[in-house]
Design an enzyme around this catalytic site. Structure first.
Site, PDB file in Angstrom:
ATOM      1  N   TYR A 141     -50.778  16.726 -32.552  1.00 39.57           N
ATOM      2  CA  TYR A 141     -49.700  16.281 -33.096  1.00 39.57           C
ATOM      3  C   TYR A 141     -48.905  15.516 -32.192  1.00 39.57           C
ATOM      4  O   TYR A 141     -48.581  16.034 -30.892  1.00 39.57           O
ATOM      5  CB  TYR A 141     -48.708  17.359 -33.758  1.00 39.57           C
ATOM      6  CG  TYR A 141     -47.422  16.846 -34.100  1.00 39.57           C
ATOM      7  CD1 TYR A 141     -46.160  17.275 -33.425  1.00 39.57           C
ATOM      8  CD2 TYR A 141     -47.296  16.346 -35.073  1.00 39.57           C
ATOM      9  CE1 TYR A 141     -45.189  16.943 -33.775  1.00 39.57           C
ATOM     10  CE2 TYR A 141     -45.926  15.982 -35.645  1.00 39.57           C
ATOM     11  CZ  TYR A 141     -44.706  16.443 -34.954  1.00 39.57           C
ATOM     12  OH  TYR A 141     -43.506  15.803 -35.459  1.00 39.57           O
ATOM     13  N   ASP A 236     -51.070  12.586 -24.181  1.00 36.74           N
ATOM     14  CA  ASP A 236     -49.763  12.939 -24.653  1.00 36.74           C
ATOM     15  C   ASP A 236     -49.433  14.283 -23.919  1.00 36.74           C
ATOM     16  O   ASP A 236     -50.174  15.216 -24.423  1.00 36.74           O
ATOM     17  CB  ASP A 236     -49.873  12.966 -26.259  1.00 36.74           C
ATOM     18  CG  ASP A 236     -48.501  13.647 -26.812  1.00 36.74           C
ATOM     19  OD1 ASP A 236     -48.646  13.785 -28.033  1.00 36.74           O
ATOM     20  OD2 ASP A 236     -47.728  14.074 -25.946  1.00 36.74           O
ATOM     21  N   LYS A 264     -39.802  17.603 -23.645  1.00 33.90           N
ATOM     22  CA  LYS A 264     -39.687  18.806 -23.462  1.00 33.90           C
ATOM     23  C   LYS A 264     -39.294  19.154 -22.071  1.00 33.90           C
ATOM     24  O   LYS A 264     -37.898  19.073 -21.757  1.00 33.90           O
ATOM     25  CB  LYS A 264     -40.759  19.629 -24.005  1.00 33.90           C
ATOM     26  CG  LYS A 264     -41.520  19.372 -25.377  1.00 33.90           C
ATOM     27  CD  LYS A 264     -42.507  20.156 -25.794  1.00 33.90           C
ATOM     28  CE  LYS A 264     -43.023  19.630 -27.181  1.00 33.90           C
ATOM     29  NZ  LYS A 264     -42.463  20.522 -28.294  1.00 33.90           N
TER      30      LYS A 264
HETATM   31  P1  KE4 Z   1     -40.541  15.503 -30.241  1.00 30.58           P
HETATM   32  O1  KE4 Z   1     -40.343  14.164 -30.919  1.00 30.58           O
HETATM   33  O2  KE4 Z   1     -40.496  16.661 -31.334  1.00 30.58           O
HETATM   34  O3  KE4 Z   1     -39.661  15.623 -29.091  1.00 30.58           O
HETATM   35  O4  KE4 Z   1     -42.182  15.338 -29.585  1.00 30.58           O
HETATM   36  C1  KE4 Z   1     -42.927  15.252 -30.689  1.00 30.58           C
HETATM   37  C2  KE4 Z   1     -44.397  16.002 -29.922  1.00 30.58           C
HETATM   38  C3  KE4 Z   1     -45.204  15.022 -29.186  1.00 30.58           C
HETATM   39  N1  KE4 Z   1     -46.370  15.289 -28.754  1.00 30.58           N
HETATM   40  C4  KE4 Z   1     -46.701  16.718 -28.566  1.00 30.58           C
HETATM   41  C5  KE4 Z   1     -47.984  17.079 -27.927  1.00 30.58           C
HETATM   42  C6  KE4 Z   1     -45.836  17.714 -29.246  1.00 30.58           C
HETATM   43  O5  KE4 Z   1     -46.234  18.890 -29.031  1.00 30.58           O
HETATM   44  C7  KE4 Z   1     -44.579  17.126 -29.851  1.00 30.58           C
HETATM   45  C8  KE4 Z   1     -43.596  18.129 -30.604  1.00 30.58           C
HETATM   46  N2  KE4 Z   1     -44.110  19.527 -30.568  1.00 30.58           N
HETATM   47  C9  KE4 Z   1     -43.572  20.406 -31.631  1.00 30.58           C
HETATM   48  C10 KE4 Z   1     -44.145  21.790 -31.557  1.00 30.58           C
HETATM   49  N3  KE4 Z   1     -45.555  21.850 -31.693  1.00 30.58           N
HETATM   50  C11 KE4 Z   1     -42.136  20.337 -31.636  1.00 30.58           C
HETATM   51  C12 KE4 Z   1     -41.267  21.316 -32.761  1.00 30.58           C
HETATM   52  C13 KE4 Z   1     -41.111  20.727 -33.836  1.00 30.58           C
HETATM   53  O6  KE4 Z   1     -41.618  19.818 -34.509  1.00 30.58           O
HETATM   54  O7  KE4 Z   1     -39.858  21.239 -34.300  1.00 30.58           O
END
Ligand code: KE4
Length: 431
Positions: A141, A236, A264
């Site tokens: 993701y 990523d 993060k």
């Molecule tokens: P954000 O747009 O949520 O800040 O980041 C997206 C993203 C991009 N790349 C990786 C590897 C990620 O894990 C994420 C977001 N992770 C999720 C949890 N697996 C965020 C939690 C959520 O969607 O509320």
């Protein structure tokens, strides 16, 4: 107000009652808890219930909640103002830290989320290569940009199809989703489309199909083929950056991507994302180059202050050794507890993140991860929640250890897991 009352009201004004879907407990059932505050490794809900937290806001809180140094840095920043929409020295200092700690990043652009980081990196790679096709991997993701909400097409076709309504088929078809850790699939895709592939984007250690560790040859193959065909290799590291090691997954595997995305931990709990890498690529970004990317609150001084304070503390001697030792203490305690109650269970950790699997073997790809017993996980999740331990509300999420978790917190977690595993075994046996 109670958790239930807040949830009932939220659902009328906020879709699903949440501002990010995974928070809604859809995967595990039941209703979400509303957290009022965090302190150290604990989160306390609106009813006053305290939980040992292994989600840490999905990764950012590597120091734990309400870290005193982060709080002071944020308060000092707030006293000067919240946002200026101008360059500030803090952004330069955060850029310096990122470039120093992740040597493949020669230049970096700050944004406000991981999604912005990956979306922008994809656009930059397409502009630099003048190509359109993107390779991603099933189970990874990368945020919710259209090009990345794509799953494999039916049959032999590797062209993608949308995983979300609203993503145009025409955009999804420019993404080629492949099985994670499948070297042959990558080779055959490059043989077929290599000269049209702008970039590969990959979680160099996957954390969104639960924790899945790459075969070292897999990442090396991505590096070799990207170089051979002139495609851009994007790691990523939004989740793994500063989580699995100070230099991220790229440091652990000794593989240098062309671009890296971050998020993060670099915001310490406030909204910060970043993308960066080779300067010959990054120089194509506006205003220097022709690739447009922008953000009102990009590099926000308060968020940057939280990120800098966090990056400062994770460089303390032995930080990652201690974090990993705690994660190992936890998973081995859980493995032992599961075996006592005969529950099919495996677990692993990498740096400060860990995976719990209700299957005998540790998964190496999404297909294997999907064979885990999600009913057992959901029962375990709720049993642990009832014993004041907060795990990620999905069998497909990784867990996170923080510097604030003590050995006692971990021993308490293991004790509670014995109760939880006994519940599962008993219930499963009944059904
Ligand atoms: P954000 O747009 O949520 O800040 O980041 C997206 C993203 C991009 N790349 C990786 C590897 C990620 O894990 C994420 C977001 N992770 C999720 C949890 N697996 C965020 C939690 C959520 O969607 O509320």
């Amino acid at each position: 107000m109670t958790n239930q009352e807040l949830f009932n009201q939220s659902r009328h004004l906020i879709p699903g009652g949440v501002n990010s879907p995974v928070r809604a407990f859809g995967a595990v059932g039941g209703n979400p808890i509303f957290i009022e505050r965090g302190d150290g490794c604990k989160i306390i809900d609106v009813e006053g219930n305290s939980y040992i937290d292994y989600v840490g806001s999905w990764g950012p809180l590597i120091l734990g909640h309400n870290d005193p140094d982060v709080r002071i840095a944020v308060l000092n920043a707030i006293n000067k103002g919240l946002s200026f929409g101008t360059p500030t020295e803090g952004e330069l200092r955060l850029a310096e830290e990122i470039c120093r700690l992740i040597p493949s990043v020669e230049m970096v652009r700050l944004v406000s989320s991981g999604t912005e980081a990956t979306m922008s990196a994809i656009r930059l790679a397409r502009a630099y290569t003048k190509r359109d096709l993107i390779i991603k991997f099933e189970g990874c993701y990368h945020g919710h940009a259209d090009s990345l909400l794509v799953k494999s097409g039916s049959g032999a076709l590797t062209f993608g199809q949308p995983t979300s309504a609203g993503v145009p088929k025409s955009i999804a078809q420019l993404t080629l989703p492949l099985p994670y850790n499948n070297i042959d699939a990558v080779i055959s895709t490059f043989n077929a489309y290599g000269n049209d592939i702008a970039a590969i984007i990959v979680e160099p250690i996957a954390g969104n199909m639960n924790l899945v560790i790459p075969d070292p040859q897999f990442l090396q193959t991505l590096r070799n083929l990207s170089t051979q065909y002139g495609s851009i290799l994007i790691f990523d590291e939004v989740m793994t950056g500063f989580r699995v090691a100070l230099g991220g997954a790229q440091y652990k595997f000794g593989i240098k991507p062309d671009l890296t995305t971050l998020g993060k931990i670099i915001g310490g709990g406030l909204p910060v994302g970043a993308f960066g890498g080779r300067s010959d690529i990054m120089k194509n970004l506006a205003p220097e180059g022709s690739v447009y990317q922008a953000g009102t609150l990009s590099g926000n001084p308060v968020a940057v202050a939280a990120g800098l304070a966090t990056l400062g503390k994770i460089q303390s001697p032995g930080f990652y050794e201690k974090l990993h030792t705690k994660a190992e203490l936890l998973i081995h305690g859980l493995i032992d507890a599961a075996s006592v109650y005969g529950v099919p269970f495996s677990a692993q950790s990498v740096g400060g993140m860990f995976g719990l699997y209700f299957r005998e073997e540790i998964p190496t790809c999404l297909e294997e991860a999907k064979t885990a017993d999600s009913i057992a996980f959901n029962r375990f999740f709720h049993a642990m929640l009832s014993h004041n331990v907060y795990l990620a509300p999905s069998a497909y999420e990784a867990g996170f250890m923080s510097a604030a978790h003590t050995e006692n917190d971990i021993k308490t977690t293991i004790e509670k897991s014995e109760l939880a595993f006994s519940t599962i075994n008993h219930t499963s046996a009944k059904e």
